[in-house]
Design a protein around this motif. Sequence first.
Motif, PDB file in Angstrom:
ATOM      1  N   ASN A  41       0.812  -1.227   0.000  1.00  0.00           N
ATOM      2  CA  ASN A  41       0.000   0.000   0.000  1.00  0.00           C
ATOM      3  C   ASN A  41       0.842   1.274   0.000  1.00  0.00           C
ATOM      4  O   ASN A  41       0.306   2.358  -0.130  1.00  0.00           O
ATOM      5  CB  ASN A  41      -1.032  -0.001   1.122  1.00  0.00           C
ATOM      6  N   VAL A  44       0.785   1.269  -4.155  1.00  0.00           N
ATOM      7  CA  VAL A  44      -0.485   1.295  -4.878  1.00  0.00           C
ATOM      8  C   VAL A  44      -1.610   0.992  -3.884  1.00  0.00           C
ATOM      9  O   VAL A  44      -1.363   0.409  -2.827  1.00  0.00           O
ATOM     10  CB  VAL A  44      -0.459   0.256  -6.033  1.00  0.00           C
ATOM     11  N   ASP A  45      -2.807   1.377  -4.224  1.00  0.00           N
ATOM     12  CA  ASP A  45      -3.961   1.098  -3.369  1.00  0.00           C
ATOM     13  C   ASP A  45      -4.417  -0.342  -3.611  1.00  0.00           C
ATOM     14  O   ASP A  45      -4.960  -0.643  -4.680  1.00  0.00           O
ATOM     15  CB  ASP A  45      -5.082   2.080  -3.688  1.00  0.00           C
ATOM     16  N   ASP A  47      -6.918  -2.061  -2.540  1.00  0.00           N
ATOM     17  CA  ASP A  47      -8.353  -2.175  -2.803  1.00  0.00           C
ATOM     18  C   ASP A  47      -8.682  -1.792  -4.242  1.00  0.00           C
ATOM     19  O   ASP A  47      -9.537  -2.412  -4.882  1.00  0.00           O
ATOM     20  CB  ASP A  47      -9.165  -1.307  -1.836  1.00  0.00           C
ATOM     21  N   ALA A  48      -7.990  -0.778  -4.755  1.00  0.00           N
ATOM     22  CA  ALA A  48      -8.227  -0.356  -6.139  1.00  0.00           C
ATOM     23  C   ALA A  48      -7.786  -1.444  -7.115  1.00  0.00           C
ATOM     24  O   ALA A  48      -8.493  -1.730  -8.090  1.00  0.00           O
ATOM     25  CB  ALA A  48      -7.478   0.941  -6.426  1.00  0.00           C
ATOM     26  N   ILE A  49      -6.643  -2.074  -6.847  1.00  0.00           N
ATOM     27  CA  ILE A  49      -6.170  -3.167  -7.707  1.00  0.00           C
ATOM     28  C   ILE A  49      -7.164  -4.322  -7.673  1.00  0.00           C
ATOM     29  O   ILE A  49      -7.530  -4.874  -8.709  1.00  0.00           O
ATOM     30  CB  ILE A  49      -4.770  -3.642  -7.257  1.00  0.00           C
ATOM     31  N   GLU A  50      -7.606  -4.691  -6.476  1.00  0.00           N
ATOM     32  CA  GLU A  50      -8.584  -5.786  -6.348  1.00  0.00           C
ATOM     33  C   GLU A  50      -9.866  -5.456  -7.103  1.00  0.00           C
ATOM     34  O   GLU A  50     -10.421  -6.312  -7.788  1.00  0.00           O
ATOM     35  CB  GLU A  50      -8.903  -6.069  -4.880  1.00  0.00           C
ATOM     36  N   SER A  51     -10.341  -4.216  -6.996  1.00  0.00           N
ATOM     37  CA  SER A  51     -11.607  -3.873  -7.660  1.00  0.00           C
ATOM     38  C   SER A  51     -11.442  -3.788  -9.182  1.00  0.00           C
ATOM     39  O   SER A  51     -12.375  -4.107  -9.917  1.00  0.00           O
ATOM     40  CB  SER A  51     -12.178  -2.575  -7.107  1.00  0.00           C
ATOM     41  N   LEU A  52     -10.275  -3.394  -9.658  1.00  0.00           N
ATOM     42  CA  LEU A  52     -10.037  -3.361 -11.101  1.00  0.00           C
ATOM     43  C   LEU A  52     -10.055  -4.750 -11.716  1.00  0.00           C
ATOM     44  O   LEU A  52     -10.552  -4.958 -12.817  1.00  0.00           O
ATOM     45  CB  LEU A  52      -8.681  -2.723 -11.415  1.00  0.00           C
ATOM     46  N   ASP A  54     -11.198  -7.752 -10.179  1.00  0.00           N
ATOM     47  CA  ASP A  54     -11.909  -8.680  -9.305  1.00  0.00           C
ATOM     48  C   ASP A  54     -12.347  -9.948 -10.023  1.00  0.00           C
ATOM     49  O   ASP A  54     -12.460 -10.999  -9.421  1.00  0.00           O
ATOM     50  CB  ASP A  54     -13.096  -8.012  -8.623  1.00  0.00           C
ATOM     51  N   VAL A  67      -2.409  -3.279 -15.592  1.00  0.00           N
ATOM     52  CA  VAL A  67      -1.937  -2.125 -14.848  1.00  0.00           C
ATOM     53  C   VAL A  67      -0.518  -2.463 -14.396  1.00  0.00           C
ATOM     54  O   VAL A  67      -0.208  -3.615 -14.076  1.00  0.00           O
ATOM     55  CB  VAL A  67      -2.869  -1.777 -13.652  1.00  0.00           C
TER      56      VAL A  67
END
Length: 103
Positions: A41, A44-45, A47-52, A54, A67
């Motif tokens: 973290n 990179v964020d 949570d943002a990677i996971e949501s991109l 998923d 990414v």
Amino acid sequence: MTSEAREITREVGTDTLVGTIVDAVAAAKRTDPTELDTRLNDAVDPDAIESLFDTPGSEGRGTDAFVQFGFAEHEVRVHAAGEVTVTPTAASTVETPSTPADD
């Protein structure tokens, strides 16, 4: 002399994407994930990677999407198809200066 650097590719399987990234970087550095000197973290964020990514390869998202970011002296590329590639950067290859022999 140059330390041995290596590229690692991992498929995202039953582990989380973030877990796969951390494990792949640790494997490239030949260390335990808990021994990494940088937290994900900080780069990179997570949570943002996971949501991109998923659902790797999901409809509406091409499998060639990715990414890329730097983490722990490595370039990390996360592919929508469910693959993580970790490549050492120049900073992760340490040059050991040679000392001329005394005459």
